[in-house]
Scaffold this active site. Structure first.
Site, mmCIF file in Angstrom:
data_model
loop_
_atom_site.group_PDB
_atom_site.id
_atom_site.type_symbol
_atom_site.label_atom_id
_atom_site.label_comp_id
_atom_site.label_asym_id
_atom_site.label_seq_id
_atom_site.Cartn_x
_atom_site.Cartn_y
_atom_site.Cartn_z
ATOM 1 N N GLU A 117 30.743 -1.363 32.797
ATOM 2 C CA GLU A 117 31.707 -0.447 32.149
ATOM 3 C C GLU A 117 32.478 -1.000 30.502
ATOM 4 O O GLU A 117 32.893 -1.724 30.379
ATOM 5 C CB GLU A 117 33.697 -0.664 32.299
ATOM 6 C CG GLU A 117 34.785 -0.262 31.924
ATOM 7 C CD GLU A 117 35.812 -0.532 32.764
ATOM 8 O OE1 GLU A 117 37.006 0.175 32.152
ATOM 9 O OE2 GLU A 117 35.813 -0.836 33.494
ATOM 10 N N LYS A 152 30.664 3.673 34.519
ATOM 11 C CA LYS A 152 32.398 4.139 33.961
ATOM 12 C C LYS A 152 32.352 3.745 32.179
ATOM 13 O O LYS A 152 32.026 2.303 31.714
ATOM 14 C CB LYS A 152 33.401 2.683 34.234
ATOM 15 C CG LYS A 152 35.086 3.502 34.663
ATOM 16 C CD LYS A 152 35.963 1.688 35.597
ATOM 17 C CE LYS A 152 37.163 2.947 34.967
ATOM 18 N NZ LYS A 152 37.720 2.292 36.144
#
Length: 298
Positions: free
Chosen positions: A177, A214
């Protein structure tokens, strides 16, 4: 090796991931949104007890099942907690059909070269082993990109993949992420650098090793399509990044192959004072809204 049934669900089933992983720094804000002010509790233990109660209320709601919620990202304390006497990870998978993930990062370093890398995680292997033993399928770790600085973004991505390889080595699925701030004055340019850096790192992964990504919903629709299609990526999920539920869902709906992994946007309409009937109805409506944006693309 990752759990085959969980991997199959996460790879191919329709739905989205619920992010229930607010940690120490973000917990007061999550509670305020829920209607619990800082004057309502004293100390960290009471704060974490209250936020765990909120999460249990979400996880045990009738609509929170694997039919639409593929996975849930947990804070370490949530992983160690229980729902009606059953450990949270096993409750999620065995009772709700929801794949459990664990947030493993320990926060961010000060900004340098327009980014914030992750703080050192010297005890990561110990945490990964404990998570695996509790039934955790994968992990999540967050960095932040504020400006389109090539050296800074390259450092973020390199660190993310270095840690991802450690996670893969422990038999878990990493969610990488590198969040681009929606407030960045150079968001679109940062996304272009980020996409290239991620693609380069993906190409270096050994055959058979896979990750999840993500990412902030991009400025240009379908900008991350090459990453969605990459052989080493099993899923690309989108963070809400501070967008409202309506805005996040609208933007996500134009990005094919991306599904939601929302935190604030999932819980923004929930309040501690709601009756169980009102709470469950509100959460069900939000789950339907996020599911539709993840599955039905314009």
């Amino acid at each position: 090796m990752v759990d085959a049934k969980m991997l199959n669900k996460m790879s191919s089933a329709p739905g989205f991931i619920a992010a229930l992983d607010q940690s120490g720094g973000s917990t007061p804000g999550a509670l305020r949104l829920y209607g619990v002010s800082e004057s309502d509790y004293q100390g960290d233990e009471e704060m974490f007890r209250l936020v765990h109660a909120m999460r249990v209320r979400i996880m045990s709601a009738p609509a929170f099942t694997g039919d639409k919620v593929l996975g849930a990202i947990l804070f370490e304390r949530t992983m160690d907690g229980d729902v009606d006497g059953e450990p949270v990870p096993s409750y999620l998978w065995e009772k709700r059909g929801v794949v459990p993930f664990l947030k493993v990062d320990k926060g961010l370093n000060a900004e340098e070269n327009g980014v914030q890398t992750m703080k050192s995680m010297p005890d990561l292997d110990t945490l990964l082993i404990r998570g695996r033993e509790k039934g955790i399928f994968g992990t999540k770790m967050r960095s932040v990109i504020a400006h389109a600085d090539k050296a800074g973004i390259a450092a973020v991505v390199e660190q993310q993949f270095q840690v991802a390889r450690q996670i893969i080595g422990q038999g878990l699925m990493p969610i990488i992420e590198p969040e681009v701030s929606i407030k960045s004055p150079t968001k679109e340019q940062a996304e272009a650098i980020l996409r290239d850096e991620i693609a380069q790192q993906l190409d270096k992964l050994p055959a058979g090793e896979t990750v999840m990504l993500k990412l902030t919903i991009p400025t240009v629709a379908d900008f991350y399509a090459p990453l969605v299609a990459h052989k080493s990526v099993i899923r690309v999920v989108a963070l809400s990044g501070g967008y409202s539920t309506v805005d996040a869902c609208e933007k996500l709906s134009h990005n094919h192959g991306m599904i939601a992994s929302f935190s604030r946007a999932l819980a923004e309409n929930l309040r501690v004072t709601m009756s169980d009937a009102d709470f469950n109805a509100s959460l069900a409506a939000t789950i339907d809204q996020i599911y539709a944006a993840s599955v039905n693309k314009s």
